[in-house]
Scaffold this active site. Structure first.
Site, PDB file in Angstrom:
ATOM      1  N   ARG A   1       0.853  -1.177   0.000  1.00  0.00           N
ATOM      2  CA  ARG A   1       0.000   0.000   0.000  1.00  0.00           C
ATOM      3  C   ARG A   1       0.894   1.234   0.000  1.00  0.00           C
ATOM      4  O   ARG A   1       2.111   1.132   0.039  1.00  0.00           O
ATOM      5  CB  ARG A   1      -1.007   0.009   1.165  1.00  0.00           C
ATOM      6  N   GLY A   2       0.250   2.422  -0.047  1.00  0.00           N
ATOM      7  CA  GLY A   2       1.024   3.647  -0.214  1.00  0.00           C
ATOM      8  C   GLY A   2       1.098   3.944  -1.708  1.00  0.00           C
ATOM      9  O   GLY A   2       1.413   3.058  -2.511  1.00  0.00           O
ATOM     10  N   ALA A   3       0.805   5.192  -2.070  1.00  0.00           N
ATOM     11  CA  ALA A   3       0.636   5.533  -3.491  1.00  0.00           C
ATOM     12  C   ALA A   3       1.835   5.135  -4.367  1.00  0.00           C
ATOM     13  O   ALA A   3       1.666   4.445  -5.376  1.00  0.00           O
ATOM     14  CB  ALA A   3       0.329   7.022  -3.619  1.00  0.00           C
TER      15      ALA A   3
ATOM     16  N   ARG B   1      -7.310   0.008  -6.663  1.00  0.00           N
ATOM     17  CA  ARG B   1      -7.454   1.111  -5.717  1.00  0.00           C
ATOM     18  C   ARG B   1      -7.616   2.400  -6.531  1.00  0.00           C
ATOM     19  O   ARG B   1      -6.712   2.784  -7.265  1.00  0.00           O
ATOM     20  CB  ARG B   1      -6.250   1.181  -4.758  1.00  0.00           C
TER      21      ARG B   1
ATOM     22  N   GLN C   1      -2.365   2.769  10.103  1.00  0.00           N
ATOM     23  CA  GLN C   1      -1.050   2.764   9.458  1.00  0.00           C
ATOM     24  C   GLN C   1      -0.010   3.548  10.254  1.00  0.00           C
ATOM     25  O   GLN C   1       1.184   3.274  10.156  1.00  0.00           O
ATOM     26  CB  GLN C   1      -1.142   3.367   8.043  1.00  0.00           C
TER      27      GLN C   1
ATOM     28  N   ASP D   1      -1.920  11.013  -2.062  1.00  0.00           N
ATOM     29  CA  ASP D   1      -2.183   9.975  -3.062  1.00  0.00           C
ATOM     30  C   ASP D   1      -2.512  10.560  -4.416  1.00  0.00           C
ATOM     31  O   ASP D   1      -2.439   9.882  -5.436  1.00  0.00           O
ATOM     32  CB  ASP D   1      -3.337   9.077  -2.607  1.00  0.00           C
TER      33      ASP D   1
ATOM     34  N   ASN E   1      -5.248  12.741   0.703  1.00  0.00           N
ATOM     35  CA  ASN E   1      -4.441  11.823   1.513  1.00  0.00           C
ATOM     36  C   ASN E   1      -5.373  11.072   2.466  1.00  0.00           C
ATOM     37  O   ASN E   1      -6.590  11.262   2.465  1.00  0.00           O
ATOM     38  CB  ASN E   1      -3.356  12.611   2.266  1.00  0.00           C
ATOM     39  N   LYS E   2      -4.788  10.237   3.271  1.00  0.00           N
ATOM     40  CA  LYS E   2      -5.547   9.364   4.179  1.00  0.00           C
ATOM     41  C   LYS E   2      -6.601  10.150   4.956  1.00  0.00           C
ATOM     42  O   LYS E   2      -6.363  11.261   5.411  1.00  0.00           O
ATOM     43  CB  LYS E   2      -4.551   8.703   5.147  1.00  0.00           C
TER      44      LYS E   2
HETATM   45  O1  MRU Z   1      -4.440   3.447   2.272  1.00  0.00           O
HETATM   46  P1  MRU Z   1      -2.953   3.596   2.231  1.00  0.00           P
HETATM   47  O2  MRU Z   1      -2.253   3.014   3.399  1.00  0.00           O
HETATM   48  O3  MRU Z   1      -2.388   3.109   0.906  1.00  0.00           O
HETATM   49  O4  MRU Z   1      -2.740   5.156   2.274  1.00  0.00           O
HETATM   50  C1  MRU Z   1      -1.449   5.698   2.215  1.00  0.00           C
HETATM   51  C2  MRU Z   1      -1.429   7.162   2.387  1.00  0.00           C
HETATM   52  O5  MRU Z   1      -2.441   7.789   2.606  1.00  0.00           O
HETATM   53  C3  MRU Z   1      -0.120   7.854   2.209  1.00  0.00           C
HETATM   54  O6  MRU Z   1      -0.084   9.006   2.983  1.00  0.00           O
HETATM   55  C4  MRU Z   1       0.024   8.227   0.731  1.00  0.00           C
HETATM   56  O7  MRU Z   1      -0.059   7.072  -0.081  1.00  0.00           O
HETATM   57  C5  MRU Z   1       1.244   8.961   0.422  1.00  0.00           C
HETATM   58  S1  MRU Z   1       2.587   7.889   0.624  1.00  0.00           S
HETATM   59  C6  MRU Z   1       4.003   8.158   0.223  1.00  0.00           C
END
Ligand code: MRU
Length: 378
Positions: free
Chosen positions: A53-55, A90, A206, A247, A257-258
């Site tokens: 996970r993470g963009a 996603r 997270q 993201d 973002n999250k």
């Molecule tokens: O749902 P996730 O865990 O994939 O969400 C991740 C985030 O929100 C991060 O802040 C985002 O991807 C930027 S990461 C470098």
């Protein structure tokens, strides 16, 4: 980055590219396990279930997923189907579509026999560029932190720079270094006194699980807080800066973002605390202007809200299961709703930290650094 003294990346090739190795992030911080993904379907599943996970990381994983698909069937129809399958896993992080488009563009004009190898090269390049971009973000962010630390009033000079972060925008969210955490690692490694307030980041936590794990393994002082504590800490001068990832960033500088990031930006604005967003340019969606209206927000399962996963108390030695358990929080029959991201408007963002330097959160600011934004490379 380091886990118990060993340098790791989040994704790597195995068996000459017949298999893709990843760290299973659903088990952290209590169990450290890797997985070998050998098919398009396994990669798609790993992205949907957040094994990765993470963009930036899901972009690289998607690119390797196309490589695996092309090894099985390099025909146009299979390429199109694999692209759609991966892209649907996603919807919010634009890095996924960006990386898939890059690989598709690279292989589309080739003979079928050449496609899988070309996809491997392109996916590898995306991964290497991600590392370089994140490290550069770390360098630019470090300079910002140094300026911030020096500009503090005299009575605050002798305490660590207190930085608050939300979710996990560290190396686990990228290939290495991270986005929001890269400047923190750089600061720590060059001896700057820094302390991180880590938002737990409900519902999937997270922050409490992944960010705390990363910072702990790198030896960075940090404290986990509940998501609702940030505003209180800011009111009492305990936060010098907020730094988060994104993201998807619109050309006008809105950042997605999250879930919960927007509330932190509001609290930061109200308290005069700078709010920074760190991003590689692969996160910019130049086709969008208004983030609130235009960015698709992923809605995940309500079960992530009504239930929570953790290690059973006092059960650290349960080696077989890793002591992991899921427990129900809310009553039987209560509905749950789980939007996974929110949009912070550009007006609440102090600056964007990119691989090319620090920009104002605006179209003019982004264009100053990225003159020809729609070109495929960066
Ligand atoms: O749902 P996730 O865990 O994939 O969400 C991740 C985030 O929100 C991060 O802040 C985002 O991807 C930027 S990461 C470098």
């Amino acid at each position: 980055m380091n886990i118990d003294g060993k340098a790791w990346r989040t994704i790597w090739l195995e068996e000459g590219g017949r298999s893709v190795g990843v760290i299973d992030q659903t088990l952290l911080p209590h169990r450290f396990e890797t997985r070998s993904l050998v098919s398009l379907e396994q990669v798609a599943e790993a992205i949907s279930t957040m094994v990765v996970r993470g963009a930036p990381l899901i972009g690289v994983a998607g690119a390797y997923g196309l490589m695996l698909a092309l090894q099985q069937d390099p025909a146009d129809a299979a390429l199109a189907a694999a692209f759609e399958r991966l892209n649907a896993t996603r919807p919010t992080a634009v890095n996924l579509r960006w990386a898939l488009e890059r690989v598709r563009h690279r292989v589309a004009s080739l003979q079928e026999a050449e496609r899988a190898d070309a996809a491997k090269v392109e996916a590898g390049a995306i991964a290497e560029e991600d590392v370089a971009m994140c490290e550069a973000i770390g360098d630019h962010g470090l300079r910002l932190f140094q300026e911030l630390a020096a500009a503090r009033p005299a009575q605050r000079q002798n305490r660590p720079l207190n930085v608050l972060t939300h979710c996990n925008a560290g190396w686990l969210a990228t290939v290495d270094w991270g986005t929001a955490l890269a400047p923190i690692y750089k600061a720590h490694r060059c001896g700057m006194a820094i302390h991180v307030w880590v938002d737990e980041t409900r519902p999937r936590n997270q922050g409490a699980s992944l960010t705390a794990f990363e910072l702990g393994r790198e030896g960075v002082p940090h404290t986990v807080i509940v998501d609702n504590a940030g505003g209180h800490l800011m009111q009492h001068g305990e936060v010098d800066a907020v730094i988060v990832g994104t993201d998807r960033t619109t050309r006008s500088g809105d950042v997605c973002n999250k879930i919960g990031t927007y509330l932190k930006a509001l609290a930061a604005h109200d308290n005069g605390v700078p709010f920074y967003v760190a991003l590689p340019s692969s996160t910019i969606d130049w086709s969008l202007d208004d983030g609130v209206a235009e960015i698709p927000i992923e809605a995940r399962s309500a079960r992530e809200v009504t239930h929570i996963q953790g290690r059973r108390d006092g059960d650290a030695s349960d080696a077989a299961a890793g002591g992991l358990a899921s427990v129900q929080l809310s009553p039987d029959g209560s509905a749950g709703f789980n939007p996974a991201f929110d949009v912070t408007p550009a007006r609440l963002v102090t600056a964007l930290i990119t691989e090319r330097g620090v920009a104002a959160a605006s179209e003019a600011g982004l264009k100053e650094l990225f003159e020809d934004p729609r070109r495929a490379d960066h």
